[in-house]
Design a protein around this motif. Structure first.
Motif, short mmCIF file in Angstrom:
data_model
loop_
_atom_site.label_atom_id
_atom_site.label_comp_id
_atom_site.label_asym_id
_atom_site.label_seq_id
_atom_site.Cartn_x
_atom_site.Cartn_y
_atom_site.Cartn_z
N ASN A 17 5.41 22.67 -31.27
CA ASN A 17 5.31 21.11 -31.16
C ASN A 17 5.26 20.21 -32.46
OD1 ASN A 17 5.42 18.85 -29.84
ND2 ASN A 17 3.37 18.32 -29.80
N LEU A 18 6.47 20.92 -33.22
CA LEU A 18 6.67 20.12 -34.67
C LEU A 18 7.27 18.76 -34.38
CD1 LEU A 18 8.21 23.47 -36.38
CD2 LEU A 18 6.02 22.40 -36.71
N ASN A 19 8.15 18.62 -33.70
CA ASN A 19 8.78 17.17 -33.42
C ASN A 19 9.74 17.66 -31.96
OD1 ASN A 19 11.21 18.17 -34.37
ND2 ASN A 19 10.73 17.43 -36.35
N ASP A 20 10.33 16.53 -31.53
CA ASP A 20 10.91 16.74 -30.15
C ASP A 20 12.13 17.43 -30.55
OD1 ASP A 20 9.43 15.29 -28.43
OD2 ASP A 20 9.92 13.37 -29.16
N PRO A 21 13.14 17.23 -31.76
CA PRO A 21 14.26 18.12 -31.89
C PRO A 21 13.97 19.52 -31.93
CG PRO A 21 14.10 16.15 -33.19
CD PRO A 21 13.01 16.22 -32.56
N TRP A 22 12.90 19.85 -32.68
CA TRP A 22 12.49 21.38 -32.85
C TRP A 22 12.17 21.80 -31.27
CZ3 TRP A 22 13.79 25.06 -35.86
CH2 TRP A 22 14.43 24.61 -37.10
N ASN A 23 11.44 21.10 -30.65
CA ASN A 23 10.99 21.58 -29.33
C ASN A 23 12.16 21.84 -28.57
OD1 ASN A 23 8.29 20.80 -29.77
ND2 ASN A 23 8.20 18.96 -28.67
N MET A 24 13.40 21.06 -28.52
CA MET A 24 14.62 21.29 -27.76
C MET A 24 15.50 22.27 -28.65
SD MET A 24 15.32 17.66 -26.58
CE MET A 24 15.68 16.99 -28.19
N MET A 25 15.22 22.56 -29.72
CA MET A 25 16.28 23.31 -30.68
C MET A 25 16.71 24.54 -29.87
SD MET A 25 17.79 23.18 -33.71
CE MET A 25 16.64 22.08 -34.61
N PHE A 26 15.96 25.36 -29.39
CA PHE A 26 16.45 26.53 -28.81
C PHE A 26 16.54 26.59 -27.28
CE2 PHE A 26 14.75 27.50 -33.16
CZ PHE A 26 16.06 27.98 -33.74
N GLN A 27 16.32 25.84 -26.68
CA GLN A 27 16.21 25.71 -25.14
C GLN A 27 17.76 25.99 -24.67
OE1 GLN A 27 14.07 22.69 -22.92
NE2 GLN A 27 12.54 22.59 -24.49
N ASN A 28 18.73 25.54 -25.26
CA ASN A 28 20.12 25.80 -24.89
C ASN A 28 20.44 27.33 -25.20
OD1 ASN A 28 21.68 23.55 -23.77
ND2 ASN A 28 21.11 22.61 -25.91
N LEU A 29 20.05 27.92 -26.28
CA LEU A 29 20.06 29.53 -26.51
C LEU A 29 19.50 30.17 -25.51
CD1 LEU A 29 20.60 31.63 -28.12
CD2 LEU A 29 18.60 31.13 -29.54
N ALA A 30 18.35 29.76 -25.12
CA ALA A 30 17.55 30.51 -23.89
C ALA A 30 18.22 30.33 -22.55
CB ALA A 30 16.06 29.94 -23.70
N LEU A 31 18.78 29.04 -22.22
CA LEU A 31 19.50 29.18 -21.07
C LEU A 31 20.81 29.76 -21.04
CD1 LEU A 31 20.35 27.52 -18.25
CD2 LEU A 31 21.07 25.84 -19.61
N PHE A 32 21.66 29.68 -22.04
CA PHE A 32 22.82 30.31 -21.83
C PHE A 32 22.71 31.75 -22.01
CE2 PHE A 32 24.50 25.78 -23.49
CZ PHE A 32 24.86 25.53 -22.06
N THR A 33 21.79 32.20 -22.90
CA THR A 33 21.58 33.87 -22.97
C THR A 33 21.34 34.30 -21.78
OG1 THR A 33 20.83 33.68 -25.35
CG2 THR A 33 20.17 35.53 -24.26
N MET A 34 20.21 33.64 -21.13
CA MET A 34 19.83 34.26 -19.75
C MET A 34 21.03 34.11 -18.77
SD MET A 34 16.80 32.90 -16.97
CE MET A 34 16.47 33.51 -15.62
N GLU A 35 21.89 32.98 -18.60
CA GLU A 35 22.92 32.86 -17.70
C GLU A 35 23.94 33.95 -17.92
OE1 GLU A 35 26.89 32.16 -16.15
OE2 GLU A 35 26.25 31.81 -18.29
N ILE A 36 24.48 34.23 -19.45
CA ILE A 36 25.61 35.22 -19.68
C ILE A 36 25.17 36.39 -19.39
CG2 ILE A 36 26.77 36.11 -21.68
CD1 ILE A 36 26.63 33.27 -22.98
N PHE A 37 23.95 36.85 -19.65
CA PHE A 37 23.46 38.12 -19.70
C PHE A 37 23.25 38.54 -18.09
CE2 PHE A 37 23.21 38.14 -24.03
CZ PHE A 37 23.55 39.61 -24.34
N ALA A 38 22.70 37.73 -17.40
CA ALA A 38 22.55 38.03 -15.95
C ALA A 38 23.83 38.16 -15.19
CB ALA A 38 21.59 36.85 -15.40
N THR A 39 24.71 37.19 -15.34
CA THR A 39 26.00 37.43 -14.84
C THR A 39 26.77 38.46 -15.10
OG1 THR A 39 26.81 35.60 -16.32
CG2 THR A 39 26.06 34.83 -14.20
N ARG A 40 26.62 38.74 -16.48
CA ARG A 40 27.48 39.93 -16.95
C ARG A 40 26.90 41.29 -16.33
NH1 ARG A 40 31.10 40.04 -21.15
NH2 ARG A 40 31.75 37.90 -22.07
N MET A 41 25.70 41.31 -16.30
CA MET A 41 25.20 42.65 -15.47
C MET A 41 25.56 42.66 -14.11
SD MET A 41 21.10 42.41 -17.07
CE MET A 41 20.39 43.54 -15.99
N TYR A 42 25.82 41.40 -13.43
CA TYR A 42 26.04 41.43 -12.16
C TYR A 42 27.51 42.07 -11.83
CZ TYR A 42 27.16 39.66 -7.41
OH TYR A 42 27.69 39.31 -5.96
#
Length: 278
Positions: A224-249
């Motif tokens: 919880n450094l600040n709001d930008p850092w709180n969000m910094m890697f959330q898109n990375l987490a979302l798109f990583t999960m979606e890309i790998f889950a659908t590629r596995m499918y």
């Protein structure tokens, strides 16, 4: 020492966050449009429809919706309804996450042969994660966390740390289900052969991807450094999960249809005892 609550630092961090967001959206859009031939095969009847395709499609479309919301919300030049923007961003993102997690859950259940204990555990994890995500959406509806700033010319994202439990629960669910999956594959004692070897390698790759792609989001929102850092890697987490889950499918669907010609072992592509379909 850096004062992460200094306005100049927050502004610089926000710029970095927007740049990271654009990079991740670009990676996702590349993956999305270069794999549309999979959906086209179903439209043209080359592949047989399975109901799990709905989960696959909603995961991809949810991530696409999030990408569009991000591009629009962080590049507007006039005032918008920030609360509605945040709400739709969360709905699309959580839809993608939930459906991607469901694909993994179904695979775990199939690998364990519908073992009642595993079914109860994995579905319980998935439902718990879903509950956290729904609660997050409800809280956004009840609280105004994103006012429009005429000075900054954008929506001001506040109290982003409130998403910490959702992010942590999603990562914990993914890791737990992947471990259960790998344990189930190791129990089969057939990981040296075709289908189970294919699934085992996928599981290992996915576990590494989750660790690299999702853990940073948990770490920084917990700091919880600040709001930008709180969000910094959330898109990375979302798109990583979606890309790998659908590629596995897609990979498993191609394997079952005999598109993967590198397999060796006792399985049969036409539905033998070693076949796993999700």
């Amino acid at each position: 020492m850096v004062d992460f609550h200094d306005l100049a630092v927050i502004k610089a961090d926000f710029t970095a966050f927007v740049n990271v967001m654009h990079c991740m959206v670009g990676v996702f859009l590349w993956d999305f449009f270069t794999t549309l031939d999979f959906e086209w095969d179903y439209i043209t009847g080359r592949r047989k429809f399975r109901w799990t395709l709905l989960l696959y499609s909603f995961s991809r479309l949810g991530a696409l919706g999030t990408a569009i919301c991000n591009i629009v919300g962080f590049n507007v030049t006039h005032e918008i309804n920030c609360q509605q923007w945040v709400l739709w961003s969360l709905i699309t993102a959580y839809t993608s996450v939930t459906c991607a997690s469901a694909l993994i859950t179904l695979r775990v259940v199939a690998i364990w042969g519908r073992n009642y204990l595993v079914v109860g555990l994995t579905i319980g994890l998935w439902l718990t994660n879903l509950g956290f995500l729904l609660f997050g959406i409800v809280m956004v509806c009840l609280e105004d966390r994103s006012p429009w700033s005429p000075i900054a010319g954008r929506c001001i994202l506040e109290n982003t740390v409130h998403a910490r439990d959702n992010v942590a629960m999603t990562v914990a669910t993914d890791i737990a289900q992947l471990i259960i999956m790998l344990v189930g594959l190791l129990r089969s004692r057939n990981t040296k052969y075709g289908m189970f070897r294919h699934l085992y390698v996928q599981g290992l790759i996915w576990l590494v991807a989750v660790t690299i792609g999702e853990l940073p989001a948990v770490i920084f929102i917990s700091l919880n450094l600040n709001d930008p850092w709180n969000m910094m890697f959330q898109n990375l987490a979302l798109f990583t999960m979606e890309i790998f889950a659908t590629r596995m499918y897609r990979s498993l669907a191609n394997y079952n249809m005999g598109f993967d010609k590198d397999s060796h072992g006792p399985e049969s592509h036409d539905g033998g005892p070693w076949r796993v379909t999700v």
